[in-house]
Scaffold this active site. Structure first.
Site, short mmCIF file in Angstrom:
data_model
loop_
_atom_site.label_atom_id
_atom_site.label_comp_id
_atom_site.label_asym_id
_atom_site.label_seq_id
_atom_site.Cartn_x
_atom_site.Cartn_y
_atom_site.Cartn_z
N TYR A 21 4.02 48.60 -23.39
CA TYR A 21 4.11 48.40 -22.04
C TYR A 21 2.98 47.85 -21.33
O TYR A 21 2.11 48.41 -20.42
CB TYR A 21 4.44 49.71 -21.37
CG TYR A 21 5.83 50.18 -21.41
CD1 TYR A 21 6.77 49.72 -20.69
CD2 TYR A 21 5.85 50.85 -22.84
CE1 TYR A 21 8.06 50.09 -21.30
CE2 TYR A 21 7.05 51.68 -23.00
CZ TYR A 21 8.46 50.89 -22.29
OH TYR A 21 9.64 51.39 -22.67
N TYR A 149 15.07 59.50 -21.06
CA TYR A 149 14.39 58.49 -21.72
C TYR A 149 15.08 58.56 -23.27
O TYR A 149 15.03 59.54 -23.75
CB TYR A 149 13.01 58.42 -21.93
CG TYR A 149 12.25 57.38 -22.63
CD1 TYR A 149 12.40 56.11 -22.30
CD2 TYR A 149 11.99 57.61 -24.16
CE1 TYR A 149 11.94 54.94 -23.09
CE2 TYR A 149 11.64 56.76 -25.06
CZ TYR A 149 11.32 55.36 -24.46
OH TYR A 149 10.96 54.43 -25.23
N ASP A 250 19.29 64.23 -28.02
CA ASP A 250 18.40 63.54 -28.69
C ASP A 250 17.02 64.46 -28.51
O ASP A 250 16.39 64.51 -27.78
CB ASP A 250 18.03 62.34 -27.58
CG ASP A 250 16.65 61.48 -27.80
OD1 ASP A 250 15.89 62.04 -28.94
OD2 ASP A 250 16.58 60.55 -27.38
N LYS A 279 10.15 61.03 -34.28
CA LYS A 279 8.64 61.35 -34.07
C LYS A 279 7.98 62.20 -34.78
O LYS A 279 7.43 61.78 -35.63
CB LYS A 279 8.69 61.69 -32.34
CG LYS A 279 9.03 60.46 -31.42
CD LYS A 279 8.39 60.93 -29.99
CE LYS A 279 8.26 59.62 -29.37
NZ LYS A 279 9.36 59.31 -28.24
C1 LIG Z 1 10.47 58.35 -28.02
C2 LIG Z 1 11.57 58.58 -27.90
C3 LIG Z 1 12.75 57.93 -28.15
C4 LIG Z 1 12.49 56.35 -29.13
O1 LIG Z 1 11.92 56.44 -30.32
P1 LIG Z 1 10.95 55.30 -30.90
O2 LIG Z 1 10.69 55.70 -32.23
O3 LIG Z 1 9.78 55.04 -29.97
O4 LIG Z 1 11.90 54.27 -30.95
C5 LIG Z 1 14.08 58.02 -28.04
N1 LIG Z 1 14.15 59.49 -27.43
C6 LIG Z 1 13.31 60.18 -27.07
C7 LIG Z 1 13.63 61.50 -26.36
C8 LIG Z 1 11.93 59.99 -27.19
O5 LIG Z 1 11.07 60.50 -26.91
#
Ligand SMILES: *Cc1c(COP(=O)(O)O)cnc(C)c1O
Length: 434
Positions: A21, A149, A250, A279
């Site tokens: 960004y 997100y 997610d 992550k």
């Molecule tokens: C960071 C994140 C993503 C994306 O993961 P990347 O490895 O950066 O592509 C998707 N969903 C959530 C909730 C996240 O925190």
């Protein structure tokens, strides 16, 4: 031709290397890191910073961990990568078995991906392909909540918050989905039935076109660092069942203990149909993610329509990443992580509390090992970022949010240094702006 050898590396970085960004015209300075160990980042100029970010939720055991280094070295000597089409290997199978064991019981099938965003793409494709295979191709929309997100690729971006995400710029190419109001009941707030009304109304009206509801469980991360009531999640599960819509959770940010439960959906005692993880999966060593699903979805996809799931990344189930991920999860499970996170939570609540009375602070909130100071106005990064570094901590605010999610191994002294620095910097920053 550009020859990097004539330039100082940081100058080269500034002129040629894009950061997240960021602009390529007069970018803000970035801080060169020479090494990292435990909870400390060592800058090239010799300064050491206590890490408050876990490199965006991921380095839960800190840096340069001997157990994770050992797992990487051992796997490197065997093979760092082979393709996953037509081949398999122990690192993938062993990691799959462990993940299936520790995630909610219905999740029995796993698809390895190379990043969080890709696992969201895969989850979305699974849901759409499932309904297609069942002869319901009209069910191809998604329903999500505002302030979410889910990543930066196009499919993932289409379910990020439509205002704070980048929907306007990409409006011509992004699929349009349904957005319910974000939950307003905080994690500990008494439940208000009105909270679920928007999601319920959209499901009642559009379920014939909706493949899945997708949301971050309990904590909305990069869309606003909001914590919401487990009851919202329980109701969402019930509504998905009632209206025959899949539920994608997610857990990319929340997974592996961050909220005080191993997975955030455990706060509501529910299981999704598809779950994304990423992550902290490898303890922050390298990129790896996965989408797990139940037999209903995997059977549906496999027995109908195409009969195969239409996805397969080049670096799927990278053995090096799988080996480190398994070592990281075992390290977590063998540690007193629940107690560590409860201790961090209690200490952060106390440490950040002085900020809540400051004019210019909207709210201070803490859940598990996540501490958030929400300001009334977006921060000026050019001003505030160097002040954290000068205080010897690594905190990376965005928008109105000054927040921390430290490695779980952080001790009491480092944590009070961290929260103390956050309070001092925010206080001084706000007083000079008033
Ligand atoms: C960071 C994140 C993503 C994306 O993961 P990347 O490895 O950066 O592509 C998707 N969903 C959530 C909730 C996240 O925190």
């Amino acid at each position: 031709m550009t020859d990097s050898s004539h330039k100082h590396p940081w100058e080269f970085d500034q002129q040629h290397v894009w950061h997240p960004y960021a602009t390529m015209v007069n970018p803000l300075p970035v801080f060169p890191v020479a090494s990292a160990s435990g909870v400390r980042l060592k800058l090239h100029d010799g300064r050491e910073l206590v890490d408050g970010m876990s490199s965006w939720w991921s380095a839960i055991h800190g840096y340069n961990h001997p157990v994770l280094n050992g797992a990487a070295h051992k796997q490197l000597a065997a093979m760092s990568h082979v393709m996953f089409g037509g081949l398999t290997h122990r690192p993938a199978v062993d990691l799959a078995a462990l993940l299936i064991e520790i995630t909610p019981a219905p999740l029995q099938k796993i698809f390895f991906c190379d990043s969080g965003s890709v696992s969201v793409e895969v989850a979305i494709k699974m849901a759409i392909q499932y309904w297609h295979a069942l002869g319901q191709p009209d069910k191809k929309k998604l329903l999500t909540i505002r302030s979410g997100y889910h990543g930066d690729t196009c499919g993932a971006m289409s379910v990020c918050d439509p205002v704070k995400g980048m929907h306007q710029i990409f409006s011509g190419i992004l699929p349009s989905h349904y957005f319910a109001d974000a939950p307003r009941c905080g994690f500990d707030d008494p439940w208000d039935e009105q909270d679920i009304a928007s999601l319920r109304a959209l499901l009642a009206q559009h379920h014939g076109h909706i493949a899945a509801v997708i949301m971050e469980p309990i904590v909305q991360g990069a869309g606003g660092m909001r914590f919401y009531s487990p009851e919202y999640l329980r109701r969402t599960r019930e509504l998905c069942d009632e209206y025959d819509v899949l539920l994608i959770l997610d857990e990319i940010a929340t997974g592996f203990g961050r909220t005080g439960a191993l997975f955030a959906c455990e706060h509501a005692d529910i299981a999704p149909d598809i779950m994304c993880i990423g992550k902290a999966l490898t303890g922050g060593y390298m990129t790896l993610a996965a989408a797990l699903t139940n037999s209903r979805v995997s059977d549906g996809i496999s027995r109908g329509g195409q009969g195969v799931f239409m996805h397969g990344p080049t670096f799927m189930a990278n053995p090096l990443a799988c080996a480190v991920a398994r070592a990281s999860i075992q390290l977590l499970l063998s540690s007193p992580w629940k107690r560590q996170i409860a201790t961090i939570e209690a200490q952060m609540k106390e440490g950040l509390a002085p900020c809540s009375a400051l004019p210019g602070v909207a709210e201070v909130r803490v859940l598990g090992a996540i501490g958030v100071i929400e300001l009334s106005e977006p921060v000026d990064m050019a001003v505030i970022q160097p002040r954290f570094v000068a205080e010897g901590v690594w905190i990376r605010p965005f928008g109105k949010l000054v927040y921390t999610m430290p490695p779980f191994i952080m001790g009491q002294d480092d944590l009070s240094h961290l929260t103390g620095a956050m309070v001092r910097v925010v206080e001084r920053y706000l007083s000079t702006r008033a």
